[in-house]
Design an enzyme around this catalytic site. Sequence first.
Site, short mmCIF file in Angstrom:
data_model
loop_
_atom_site.label_atom_id
_atom_site.label_comp_id
_atom_site.label_asym_id
_atom_site.label_seq_id
_atom_site.Cartn_x
_atom_site.Cartn_y
_atom_site.Cartn_z
N HIS A 1 0.82 -1.21 0.00
CA HIS A 1 0.00 0.00 0.00
C HIS A 1 0.85 1.27 0.00
CE1 HIS A 1 -3.99 -1.93 1.54
NE2 HIS A 1 -3.43 -2.60 0.55
N HIS B 1 -2.09 -11.82 -2.31
CA HIS B 1 -3.18 -12.60 -1.73
C HIS B 1 -2.76 -14.03 -1.37
CE1 HIS B 1 -6.50 -9.79 -3.52
NE2 HIS B 1 -5.65 -9.17 -2.71
#
Length: 807
Positions: A165, A324
């Site tokens: 992020h 993920h």
Amino acid sequence: MSGNAKAAPGKDVEAQKSAPNYGGVAPMPAPPLVVRKPKDSTLIVWVLGFLLFLGLGAAITMLIVGIDSDDDDSDDKTHELRGEIDEFDSDSDDFQPPPPSELVGIAASAASGINSVWEPYITLLLRVDFEAVRKDIRLLLTDSQDFWPADFGTYGPFFIHLAWHCAATYRVTDGRGGCEGGRPRFEPERSFLENVNKDRAWLLLKPIKDKYGRGLSWGDLIILTANIAIHDLGGPVLGFCAGRIDVKSGYRDHVMTDRGLIPIVDQPGILPQHDPQVLGPICTNAEGANSTANPANTTEDIRITFALKGFNDEETVALVGGGHTFGKTHGACVDGGGDPPNINPANPWKGKCGTGIREDVYASGFEGPWTTHPIRWDNEYFQNLINFEWVAEEGQGGLTQWGVDSNVNNAIGPRAIKPFADLPPSINDTQPTMMLTTDIAFISDPSFKLLVEKFAHDMHAFNETFSNAWYKLTTQDLGYNRCFDTGDLPPVQEFQHPLPPPPLDPPAKEDVQKAIDDLFKAAGPQVEEEGWKPLLVTFAYNCAQTWRVTDHSGGCNGARIRFNPGKSWRANAGVVDEGTAILQPVKDQFGDSLTWADLIVQAGTYVLETANDANSGDPAIPFCPGRSDDTDGQDWEYLEPLVFGDFSDDITGLKDYWRRSGLTFRELVALEGRTRSPDQQRAMGYAGSWANDTFANSGTHSNEYFRVLTTEEWEVFELNGVFDTQLQFKAKGKQIFMKKSDLLLLEDGTEVAQDSITNDSESLRSIVADFAFDNSLFLETFALAWKKLMNADRLNGPTSNVCADVA
């Protein structure tokens, strides 16, 4: 050692693929699972080596860890740690950052007692023992803290997602974003919804940051911690580029225009020019476009989001799949994660689900892991996508996510052990894997699905694509020649658009200068009749003005102005072919020993330095040689000037575009007073320039531009030219012209608070008045600004410029 290790294309491929050395520790298939019993404060380590057989349909489900990287705290220890951090980090609303020139020399990060606040950043960076840092990080990753317990006994997924992020705010359209500066510590990034609970990372990392001081920047610490986490969980890491310089606020992320978000265009393949203040989205809306949970309608949003960051389809699928593979999502209840820091800075992300920590964490609002092994690197994410049918359902956090459709072949989906389950686990200690709408979008699009299938069956391809894409994600905001090697710096990558080395035997500056002078003498009246001198100044200026300090790209090094797309930009109409033709005899005289990049800059600089009488006392404008020539113009894809002088230009856009250069407003206003070519202005579709052809083509350089700008009466003039109807300004009763961007300098007439980007605290109009009144002041400012712009791209390490001492 500063600068990237150089490797010729195609050479030493195996060296690039070899695993970097992270403290001499080999990659581990998976760390031991650490489980906290409900009434016991001690973590008990269990090594999972079993298979849980579920009876329905004879389906065998491998169980293991659950994931993610977000939790919440509410105890006194958290407040105490936050208070300590606040002592070191200024509040972003109060801090006035130093100008970029000062940020180059001294890193504006939290000062530590072991460093003098005035010692240059590079000095402190050289002192850091990065092997010791790596060992400390490794200890941190498995040292679960009560105020924010680690899922499955490791903070690895938490810090991987933090780095993702932090770096993924980068965008190619203006170079803003990225992890340099460590800006998620400040507004607006710390309150992004995608960064729920990420404030805990600063609390966890603070002891390491304090130990090593300013030499270990927050940006470097974030990325290095994630790299080590990926490596220790078994994943591939290409290497590490150090040298990110901390800032003291999030000012580069703050709204820099007042226009609001410019809508994303619907045409495929066209990148939106987002408003500079809106860095997001970091990720596409995980519930799908407009939260519709429609995978088919989400694929284009995914492509736009990742294209904005510079990634193609294959890199996108690998990055998402890699991210993920680790951890889990957190949506413990429907009540949410609490107030963000911009609303409740003392206790942000309090969490409204029970204790707010452990199994009560709320982060994204989704709940569950993607794989049965959330702390082990593998390609199960892709296998799960293609091996099961998925159906939309409401998750525990109240949002739409996807689970295995049990109505298809009585399928029982894979399950994972919960992060804080007792061992041995019961069925209640497990939870089903899930997918997000953005994950399902990958199998709803034919092109994406082919890549999912490729990675599901080819682990080597996944490893290689992910490691390269991860390095690109975490490094592309730094430029190719600013990296500091801590022992595992990979060769320069293609995405960094490296330049070849400059010639080993360049001609002396004086010899090239004489050749240019001889060229002018031989041409005689042709020089002024055809406006050679202002054209060569424009050639050099247009080549160098592409520089943007936001991601250290552009500039004239490489002479990419000779190739498309730059050659075909409207701003370069009448410049490139014409300028090249004028200088070709000089280039031929010196051959390969003289690069076009050096020749373009030296010619423009020579014209300016010799513009006036040698005895006038005008300041010298030094030239620094040593540039290379590129073979294409790919690095300029997103560097086209945004301010042309059209009537659509406004003062907000002008200032925003200027901020990217790293120059001050005073320096940039001075550069507007450069000599300009009337013929080149006409090639752009305008009627002419601010001076008549005779004066402009003479090459005289003074403050006349500012005198004309402030003394003439200007009226709108309409011209039907090569770019349809063209509006500009014309001096009343005279055949001299100004563009809208020129008149904007007079429009900005209000004194303003100190500009947080350029450190200016004066209006453009007042600067114009100063230059119009004082020719010496203008020429001195111009000489410094020209040198700065021409050499801005000559970086060599995190803070070094090879031309810094040229006088």
